[in-house]
Design an enzyme around this catalytic site. Sequence first.
Site, PDB file in Angstrom:
ATOM      1  N   GLY A  74       0.807  -1.223   0.000  1.00 48.29           N
ATOM      2  CA  GLY A  74       0.000   0.000   0.000  1.00 48.29           C
ATOM      3  C   GLY A  74       0.834   1.264   0.000  1.00 48.29           C
ATOM      4  CG  HIS A 117       3.471   0.639  -5.448  1.00 47.31           C
ATOM      5  ND1 HIS A 117       3.571   1.637  -4.511  1.00 47.31           N
ATOM      6  CD2 HIS A 117       3.999  -0.463  -4.883  1.00 47.31           C
ATOM      7  CE1 HIS A 117       4.127   1.156  -3.418  1.00 47.31           C
ATOM      8  NE2 HIS A 117       4.404  -0.112  -3.610  1.00 47.31           N
ATOM      9  CD  GLN A 150      10.149  -7.983  -2.163  1.00 51.34           C
ATOM     10  OE1 GLN A 150       9.983  -7.891  -0.963  1.00 51.34           O
ATOM     11  NE2 GLN A 150       9.500  -7.206  -3.014  1.00 51.34           N
TER      12      GLN A 150
HETATM   13  O1  PAF Z   1       7.791  -5.308  -1.827  1.00 55.49           O
HETATM   14  C1  PAF Z   1       6.810  -5.303  -1.039  1.00 55.49           C
HETATM   15  O2  PAF Z   1       6.044  -4.326  -0.978  1.00 55.49           O
HETATM   16  C2  PAF Z   1       6.592  -6.476  -0.106  1.00 55.49           C
HETATM   17  O3  PAF Z   1       7.802  -7.009   0.325  1.00 55.49           O
HETATM   18  C3  PAF Z   1       5.691  -7.577  -0.697  1.00 55.49           C
HETATM   19  C4  PAF Z   1       6.317  -8.199  -1.941  1.00 55.49           C
HETATM   20  C5  PAF Z   1       4.338  -6.975  -1.061  1.00 55.49           C
HETATM   21  C6  PAF Z   1       5.461  -8.688   0.319  1.00 55.49           C
HETATM   22  O4  PAF Z   1       4.851  -8.222   1.468  1.00 55.49           O
END
Ligand code: PAF
Length: 272
Positions: free
Chosen positions: A22, A28, A144
């Site tokens: 969020g 995003h 990640q």
């Molecule tokens: O990158 C993010 O915002 C978070 O690490 C994710 C991938 C939504 C997991 O909670």
Amino acid sequence: MRRYSSGLRQAGKTIAFVPTMGFLHQGHLSLMEKGKALSDHVVVSIFVNPTQFGPNEDLAAYPKDEDRDLEMTRKTGVDAVFLPDARQMYPDGFQTVVSLKALPKHLCGLSRPGHFDGVATVVTKLLGIVRPHTAIFGEKDFQQLAIIRQMVKDLEMGIDIVGAPIVREADGLAISSRNMYLTTDQRQSARCLYQALTTSRQLVKDGETNADAIIRAAAARISAYPETTIDYIAICDPQTLDNVPVVNGLVRMALAVKVGKSRLIDNMMLTQ
Ligand code: PAF
């Protein structure tokens, strides 16, 4: 969410998924746009996952604005938003942890113990619920992305993991929800991350191959700005994330710097 997904799958439609915590921003939105280009339907999740925050991290203070987020997804043409709460995601008796052996033992994983277990577990769960064909992650969280790619491959999840380039402010600062914590002076100091990366890339272009020398120059650049504390600066193999002592192939620089109390990260390929 499951029913919605199954309906789309039965109708032969493809689903792109953008998981988020969020407080959506331009970064995003670029992931959602990519999803729209790749698939028939785009699903976004908004869930501030408690298990990926350490005890002294910013979970309680993590910024939230659900109405604004929903408005932004609507304007971007997202088809569905999944907003679970923590009790639905982690009901009493929940006991599974998805944990990778090697990739978390680098970069952010060293200063955030348990963080990537939290990420891998929640992403596994979200992918299991949303059942997308494609999932899109930003390259700002480079470790990640590497971890999720590996996990999806190891566990044969059959989902295409797509990385999307970092979106930056005009002065190079990578866009992040955490930038909103910065005071005006700290915002000036935050330019040091991008400057350290571009200085390093130029050094490599000019023929420097010694990783230590490049890291020292990057550190000097960062330390020239007030209120900065370096967490790490690494030059690594983009696949294994192992440190690379001599730059002679594809390498990525990744860094984490505390500016005031905000921990910011960024990364860049040093070679093409
Ligand atoms: O990158 C993010 O915002 C978070 O690490 C994710 C991938 C939504 C997991 O909670």
